[in-house]
Design a protein around this motif. Sequence first.
Motif, PDB file in Angstrom:
ATOM      1  N   LYS A  92      -0.261 -52.740 -50.528  1.00  0.00           N
ATOM      2  CA  LYS A  92       0.662 -51.926 -51.317  1.00  0.00           C
ATOM      3  C   LYS A  92       0.808 -50.537 -50.702  1.00  0.00           C
ATOM      4  CE  LYS A  92       0.034 -54.163 -55.785  1.00  0.00           C
ATOM      5  NZ  LYS A  92      -0.467 -53.999 -57.153  1.00  0.00           N
ATOM      6  N   LEU A  93      -0.304 -49.971 -50.256  1.00  0.00           N
ATOM      7  CA  LEU A  93      -0.268 -48.650 -49.647  1.00  0.00           C
ATOM      8  C   LEU A  93       0.542 -48.673 -48.350  1.00  0.00           C
ATOM      9  CD1 LEU A  93      -1.213 -45.751 -49.822  1.00  0.00           C
ATOM     10  CD2 LEU A  93      -3.293 -46.409 -48.639  1.00  0.00           C
ATOM     11  N   LEU A  94       0.353 -49.714 -47.546  1.00  0.00           N
ATOM     12  CA  LEU A  94       1.109 -49.847 -46.306  1.00  0.00           C
ATOM     13  C   LEU A  94       2.595 -50.007 -46.597  1.00  0.00           C
ATOM     14  CD1 LEU A  94       1.147 -50.068 -43.245  1.00  0.00           C
ATOM     15  CD2 LEU A  94       0.719 -52.511 -43.490  1.00  0.00           C
ATOM     16  N   ALA A  95       2.938 -50.837 -47.586  1.00  0.00           N
ATOM     17  CA  ALA A  95       4.342 -51.031 -47.958  1.00  0.00           C
ATOM     18  C   ALA A  95       4.958 -49.718 -48.437  1.00  0.00           C
ATOM     19  CB  ALA A  95       4.463 -52.107 -49.033  1.00  0.00           C
ATOM     20  N   LEU A  96       4.222 -48.952 -49.219  1.00  0.00           N
ATOM     21  CA  LEU A  96       4.703 -47.666 -49.698  1.00  0.00           C
ATOM     22  C   LEU A  96       4.909 -46.698 -48.538  1.00  0.00           C
ATOM     23  CD1 LEU A  96       5.398 -45.861 -52.124  1.00  0.00           C
ATOM     24  CD2 LEU A  96       2.987 -45.240 -52.227  1.00  0.00           C
ATOM     25  N   ALA A  97       3.980 -46.659 -47.611  1.00  0.00           N
ATOM     26  CA  ALA A  97       4.091 -45.774 -46.450  1.00  0.00           C
ATOM     27  C   ALA A  97       5.296 -46.152 -45.586  1.00  0.00           C
ATOM     28  CB  ALA A  97       2.807 -45.819 -45.622  1.00  0.00           C
ATOM     29  N   LEU A  98       5.520 -47.444 -45.359  1.00  0.00           N
ATOM     30  CA  LEU A  98       6.669 -47.894 -44.568  1.00  0.00           C
ATOM     31  C   LEU A  98       7.987 -47.570 -45.265  1.00  0.00           C
ATOM     32  CD1 LEU A  98       5.365 -51.302 -43.181  1.00  0.00           C
ATOM     33  CD2 LEU A  98       5.724 -49.167 -41.920  1.00  0.00           C
ATOM     34  N   THR A  99       8.031 -47.741 -46.575  1.00  0.00           N
ATOM     35  CA  THR A  99       9.238 -47.412 -47.334  1.00  0.00           C
ATOM     36  C   THR A  99       9.541 -45.925 -47.226  1.00  0.00           C
ATOM     37  OG1 THR A  99       8.811 -49.206 -48.883  1.00  0.00           O
ATOM     38  CG2 THR A  99      10.293 -47.459 -49.633  1.00  0.00           C
ATOM     39  N   PHE A 100       8.513 -45.084 -47.358  1.00  0.00           N
ATOM     40  CA  PHE A 100       8.700 -43.640 -47.243  1.00  0.00           C
ATOM     41  C   PHE A 100       9.189 -43.275 -45.835  1.00  0.00           C
ATOM     42  CE2 PHE A 100       7.054 -39.428 -46.127  1.00  0.00           C
ATOM     43  CZ  PHE A 100       7.742 -38.673 -47.054  1.00  0.00           C
ATOM     44  N   ALA A 101       8.595 -43.875 -44.812  1.00  0.00           N
ATOM     45  CA  ALA A 101       8.994 -43.588 -43.429  1.00  0.00           C
ATOM     46  C   ALA A 101      10.442 -43.997 -43.193  1.00  0.00           C
ATOM     47  CB  ALA A 101       8.072 -44.306 -42.448  1.00  0.00           C
ATOM     48  N   ALA A 102      10.853 -45.154 -43.713  1.00  0.00           N
ATOM     49  CA  ALA A 102      12.241 -45.609 -43.548  1.00  0.00           C
ATOM     50  C   ALA A 102      13.201 -44.670 -44.257  1.00  0.00           C
ATOM     51  CB  ALA A 102      12.393 -47.034 -44.070  1.00  0.00           C
ATOM     52  N   ALA A 103      12.869 -44.230 -45.462  1.00  0.00           N
ATOM     53  CA  ALA A 103      13.722 -43.301 -46.200  1.00  0.00           C
ATOM     54  C   ALA A 103      13.858 -41.982 -45.456  1.00  0.00           C
ATOM     55  CB  ALA A 103      13.171 -43.070 -47.603  1.00  0.00           C
ATOM     56  N   THR A 104      12.792 -41.516 -44.850  1.00  0.00           N
ATOM     57  CA  THR A 104      12.827 -40.275 -44.091  1.00  0.00           C
ATOM     58  C   THR A 104      13.743 -40.411 -42.885  1.00  0.00           C
ATOM     59  OG1 THR A 104      10.586 -39.757 -44.788  1.00  0.00           O
ATOM     60  CG2 THR A 104      11.403 -38.587 -42.851  1.00  0.00           C
ATOM     61  N   LEU A 105      13.686 -41.524 -42.183  1.00  0.00           N
ATOM     62  CA  LEU A 105      14.533 -41.738 -41.025  1.00  0.00           C
ATOM     63  C   LEU A 105      15.998 -41.785 -41.396  1.00  0.00           C
ATOM     64  CD1 LEU A 105      12.469 -44.386 -39.025  1.00  0.00           C
ATOM     65  CD2 LEU A 105      12.829 -41.986 -38.449  1.00  0.00           C
ATOM     66  N   VAL A 106      16.341 -42.365 -42.532  1.00  0.00           N
ATOM     67  CA  VAL A 106      17.732 -42.491 -42.941  1.00  0.00           C
ATOM     68  C   VAL A 106      18.329 -41.132 -43.278  1.00  0.00           C
ATOM     69  CG1 VAL A 106      19.230 -43.438 -44.742  1.00  0.00           C
ATOM     70  CG2 VAL A 106      17.508 -44.882 -43.690  1.00  0.00           C
ATOM     71  N   THR A 107      17.562 -40.242 -43.871  1.00  0.00           N
ATOM     72  CA  THR A 107      18.109 -38.967 -44.311  1.00  0.00           C
ATOM     73  C   THR A 107      17.998 -37.871 -43.243  1.00  0.00           C
ATOM     74  OG1 THR A 107      16.010 -38.361 -45.337  1.00  0.00           O
ATOM     75  CG2 THR A 107      17.629 -39.445 -46.733  1.00  0.00           C
ATOM     76  N   ALA A 108      17.203 -38.091 -42.217  1.00  0.00           N
ATOM     77  CA  ALA A 108      17.033 -37.070 -41.185  1.00  0.00           C
ATOM     78  C   ALA A 108      18.243 -37.034 -40.266  1.00  0.00           C
ATOM     79  CB  ALA A 108      15.777 -37.356 -40.373  1.00  0.00           C
ATOM     80  N   SER A 109      18.685 -35.853 -39.916  1.00  0.00           N
ATOM     81  CA  SER A 109      19.774 -35.693 -38.963  1.00  0.00           C
ATOM     82  C   SER A 109      19.224 -35.039 -37.706  1.00  0.00           C
ATOM     83  CB  SER A 109      20.874 -34.813 -39.551  1.00  0.00           C
ATOM     84  OG  SER A 109      21.481 -35.460 -40.633  1.00  0.00           O
ATOM     85  N   PRO A 110      19.570 -35.566 -36.549  1.00  0.00           N
ATOM     86  CA  PRO A 110      19.073 -34.982 -35.306  1.00  0.00           C
ATOM     87  C   PRO A 110      19.762 -33.645 -35.037  1.00  0.00           C
ATOM     88  CG  PRO A 110      20.622 -36.748 -34.850  1.00  0.00           C
ATOM     89  CD  PRO A 110      20.429 -36.715 -36.333  1.00  0.00           C
ATOM     90  N   TYR A 111      18.979 -32.638 -34.753  1.00  0.00           N
ATOM     91  CA  TYR A 111      19.549 -31.332 -34.441  1.00  0.00           C
ATOM     92  C   TYR A 111      18.559 -30.548 -33.600  1.00  0.00           C
ATOM     93  CZ  TYR A 111      16.437 -28.875 -37.658  1.00  0.00           C
ATOM     94  OH  TYR A 111      15.337 -28.342 -38.272  1.00  0.00           O
ATOM     95  N   GLN A 112      19.074 -29.508 -32.970  1.00  0.00           N
ATOM     96  CA  GLN A 112      18.238 -28.565 -32.243  1.00  0.00           C
ATOM     97  C   GLN A 112      18.643 -27.171 -32.678  1.00  0.00           C
ATOM     98  OE1 GLN A 112      19.018 -29.277 -28.073  1.00  0.00           O
ATOM     99  NE2 GLN A 112      17.160 -30.485 -27.881  1.00  0.00           N
ATOM    100  N   ASN A 113      17.665 -26.283 -32.822  1.00  0.00           N
ATOM    101  CA  ASN A 113      17.984 -24.881 -33.045  1.00  0.00           C
ATOM    102  C   ASN A 113      18.477 -24.302 -31.729  1.00  0.00           C
ATOM    103  OD1 ASN A 113      17.337 -23.798 -35.773  1.00  0.00           O
ATOM    104  ND2 ASN A 113      15.356 -24.739 -35.370  1.00  0.00           N
ATOM    105  N   CYS A 114      19.527 -23.496 -31.798  1.00  0.00           N
ATOM    106  CA  CYS A 114      19.939 -22.734 -30.624  1.00  0.00           C
ATOM    107  C   CYS A 114      19.572 -21.275 -30.891  1.00  0.00           C
ATOM    108  CB  CYS A 114      21.422 -22.925 -30.305  1.00  0.00           C
ATOM    109  SG  CYS A 114      22.547 -23.124 -31.674  1.00  0.00           S
ATOM    110  N   THR A 115      19.819 -20.420 -29.964  1.00  0.00           N
ATOM    111  CA  THR A 115      19.402 -19.028 -30.080  1.00  0.00           C
ATOM    112  C   THR A 115      20.049 -18.368 -31.287  1.00  0.00           C
ATOM    113  OG1 THR A 115      19.209 -18.901 -27.695  1.00  0.00           O
ATOM    114  CG2 THR A 115      19.303 -16.825 -28.872  1.00  0.00           C
ATOM    115  N   SER A 116      19.229 -17.818 -32.149  1.00  0.00           N
ATOM    116  CA  SER A 116      19.729 -17.023 -33.277  1.00  0.00           C
ATOM    117  C   SER A 116      18.731 -15.895 -33.502  1.00  0.00           C
ATOM    118  CB  SER A 116      19.905 -17.876 -34.538  1.00  0.00           C
ATOM    119  OG  SER A 116      18.711 -18.523 -34.887  1.00  0.00           O
ATOM    120  N   ASN A 117      19.243 -14.712 -33.787  1.00  0.00           N
ATOM    121  CA  ASN A 117      18.359 -13.554 -33.890  1.00  0.00           C
ATOM    122  C   ASN A 117      18.264 -12.980 -35.299  1.00  0.00           C
ATOM    123  OD1 ASN A 117      20.954 -12.678 -33.831  1.00  0.00           O
ATOM    124  ND2 ASN A 117      20.729 -11.309 -32.089  1.00  0.00           N
TER     125      ASN A 117
END
Length: 153
Positions: free
Chosen positions: A6-31
């Motif tokens: 159950k713990l493994l299933a919960l961890a995998l579900t959380f990891a999958a949800a995180t991947l779906v909502t994450a957007s790839p980005y990089q910070n560029c120079t800002s001061n």
Amino acid sequence: MKNTSKLLALALTFAAATLVTASPYQNCTSNAGYAVDVRVSKCASSPCVLKKGTSVSIEVDFIASQDSSVLTDRVKGIIAGIKLPFSTENADGCMGKGLTCPLTKGQKYTYKSSIPISVLYPSLQVIVEWALVNQNDAEVFCIQIPAKILSFF
């Protein structure tokens, strides 16, 4: 063993949800601040696919490193190293973007906006550079997001 499964299933579900909502980005120079998290609508992997004739929403969590009273969107597409302006629906960063101006140094904020993806744009790969600049033309945050503009998915 049952609890471990159950713990493994919960961890995998959380990891999958995180991947779906994450957007790839990089910070560029800002001061005048920096982004700490970025969310782009319908973007779960790199490059983000931007469908012509739609609007794309973005949310940026950022920390202000300067007080700022005036904010303006600055969105560009980088194609073959050349920066070309993208239009926004409203360039005023203090109006309708989830922010209350003035910004206070050291505080965390969430910026919300959208841009239309014109049917006139060519189908190509692009780096979207999205910045919020203050009254001194200092970037409060600057991010770059790899994207692909397409007519159909």
